[in-house]
Structure formats: C-alpha cells, structure tokens
Scaffold this motif. Structure first.
Motif, PDB file in Angstrom:
ATOM      1  N   VAL A 176       0.864  -1.172   0.000  1.00 13.53           N
ATOM      2  CA  VAL A 176       0.000   0.000   0.000  1.00 13.53           C
ATOM      3  C   VAL A 176       0.904   1.226   0.000  1.00 13.53           C
ATOM      4  N   GLU A 177       0.745   2.084  -0.978  1.00 14.99           N
ATOM      5  CA  GLU A 177       1.536   3.314  -1.050  1.00 14.99           C
ATOM      6  C   GLU A 177       1.010   4.292  -0.008  1.00 14.99           C
ATOM      7  N   VAL A 178       1.802   4.520   1.023  1.00 23.26           N
ATOM      8  CA  VAL A 178       1.416   5.421   2.101  1.00 23.26           C
ATOM      9  C   VAL A 178       1.866   6.831   1.735  1.00 23.26           C
ATOM     10  N   PRO A 179       0.966   7.803   1.800  1.00 23.81           N
ATOM     11  CA  PRO A 179       1.356   9.176   1.446  1.00 23.81           C
ATOM     12  C   PRO A 179       2.318   9.749   2.491  1.00 23.81           C
ATOM     13  N   PHE A 180       3.420  10.306   2.007  1.00 22.37           N
ATOM     14  CA  PHE A 180       4.414  10.917   2.880  1.00 22.37           C
ATOM     15  C   PHE A 180       5.103  12.012   2.087  1.00 22.37           C
ATOM     16  N   ASN A 181       5.052  13.228   2.587  1.00 24.76           N
ATOM     17  CA  ASN A 181       5.567  14.387   1.848  1.00 24.76           C
ATOM     18  C   ASN A 181       7.041  14.273   1.480  1.00 24.76           C
ATOM     19  N   TYR A 182       7.804  13.500   2.209  1.00 27.67           N
ATOM     20  CA  TYR A 182       9.251  13.467   2.018  1.00 27.67           C
ATOM     21  C   TYR A 182       9.752  12.121   1.485  1.00 27.67           C
ATOM     22  N   SER A 183       8.874  11.364   0.849  1.00 29.20           N
ATOM     23  CA  SER A 183       9.259  10.039   0.366  1.00 29.20           C
ATOM     24  C   SER A 183      10.410  10.098  -0.640  1.00 29.20           C
ATOM     25  N   SER A 184      10.494  11.142  -1.440  1.00 27.26           N
ATOM     26  CA  SER A 184      11.607  11.229  -2.395  1.00 27.26           C
ATOM     27  C   SER A 184      12.936  11.431  -1.668  1.00 27.26           C
ATOM     28  N   LEU A 185      12.932  12.178  -0.567  1.00 25.11           N
ATOM     29  CA  LEU A 185      14.144  12.338   0.236  1.00 25.11           C
ATOM     30  C   LEU A 185      14.551  11.018   0.876  1.00 25.11           C
ATOM     31  N   VAL A 186      13.570  10.295   1.372  1.00 32.06           N
ATOM     32  CA  VAL A 186      13.855   8.991   1.962  1.00 32.06           C
ATOM     33  C   VAL A 186      14.484   8.070   0.920  1.00 32.06           C
ATOM     34  N   LYS A 187      13.909   8.032  -0.262  1.00 28.90           N
ATOM     35  CA  LYS A 187      14.438   7.171  -1.333  1.00 28.90           C
ATOM     36  C   LYS A 187      15.868   7.550  -1.707  1.00 28.90           C
ATOM     37  N   ARG A 188      16.171   8.851  -1.687  1.00 29.85           N
ATOM     38  CA  ARG A 188      17.511   9.310  -2.071  1.00 29.85           C
ATOM     39  C   ARG A 188      18.553   9.106  -0.977  1.00 29.85           C
TER      40      ARG A 188
END
Length: 179
Positions: free
Chosen positions: A16-28
């Motif tokens: 389930v894709e959980v909405p999180f404003n900073y997910s791109s930062l986490v991925k990087r």
C-alpha cells in the motif's frame, strides 16, 4: 475505564503506497531496510574474540556509535571486567550468563539491560557457553584485574575487528552491515 486497544485490521496482502511528503528524500538518502542472516555465515562470519569467544557482527552505525552483534562464549568462561559508557540491550539466544556483580542468571529469551557508568564481569558456567544478541551504544572499556585500562571498543573498533578478519580470510566486506 480505559479503552482496550486493538490492532488495526489487515484486509489486503499487497503493498500500500502510504502518502508521505518526504518520500523522495527517503528514497535518495535512506540506506533502506535490510535483512542480515545471523544463522549462517552468508552475511557475516564468526570473528575470534580472544581464545574462547567469537563475535558475529550484524550492524555498524557510525553516526550514533552504535553496533549490533552476537557474542558467543564457546563454553564455560569469562569476558573480563568492562565499563560501559553507553546503553547496552542484549537477549540470551542460547546457554546462560551472569555478571559477578549481580545475583541473577540470564537464560534463553531473557533481556539484559545495562546503563552507562557501570562495570561488569560477564561469566558463563553453562557447558555450552552462551550466545548473546546485542545492540551496544558508545565505548566499552576493558580492564585487567588491577583496574588498568587494556582496550576501548566502540563502533570503529568493531568495524576494524570485522574488516581485518575478512581481509585476512579473503572474505568480501558486506556493505549491508553498514547503516
């Protein structure tokens, strides 16, 4: 009257894709979750720690001077007096262990908590010794029988212990162990 808390229901076996404003930062920037096999030597070998013990290194976090491993004292024996400058949490996996400074004996499944500022002398009288899974934070100072400092171990010491052994044995350094 207190409300009894219940686990939320799980109705779907799917990501389930959980909405999180900073997910791109986490991925990087996040090293991400990982699995380290502690049952075999696939991810980390047993590294000798003195003549009668060994350590299986599981994680190194240099940002917090935090490290995780399994300590195996291979039969009845002692890990010398050591002084903690950080918090230690350990679970007994096999065998039993005690500290000379306390009147309890820890057995499989038992949780050992140690706080900064205390010295301990670890002893196992179990015929098979003891295996302890632990998370350790900060330096651990080892002393001889005259209270003379012999060695200070920390995340850097543990990394060197692991890497030196791997290089000597021709074992690749496992990047999964570094957080």
């Amino acid at each position: 009257m207190a409300t009894q808390m219940k686990a939320p229901p799980s109705t779907k076996k799917a990501i389930v894709e959980v909405p999180f404003n900073y997910s791109s930062l986490v991925k990087r920037h996040s090293p991400g979750g990982r699995y380290v096999d502690a049952q075999t030597d696939a991810d980390s070998p047993w590294v000798p720690f003195g003549e009668t013990a060994a350590i299986k290194h599981l994680a190194f976090d240099v940002r917090r001077n935090l490290f995780s491993n399994i300590l195996w004292v291979k039969g009845p024996g002692t890990i010398g007096t050591h002084f903690h400058r950080g918090t230690i949490s350990m679970v007994v996996l096999e065998g039993s262990v005690r500290y000379l400074e306390y009147d309890w004996v820890a057995t499989p499944g038992g949780l050992i908590l140690e706080v900064p500022g205390e010295a301990h002398t670890l002893v196992t009288e179990h015929p098979d010794g003891v295996k302890l899974f632990g998370w350790m934070e900060g330096p651990i100072e080892f002393y001889d029988e005259n209270a003379v400092l012999i060695e200070t171990t920390d995340v850097w010491w543990m990394m060197n212990h692991y890497e030196t052994y791997c290089k000597e044995q021709g074992i690749p350094i496992n990047p999964k162990l570094y957080l």
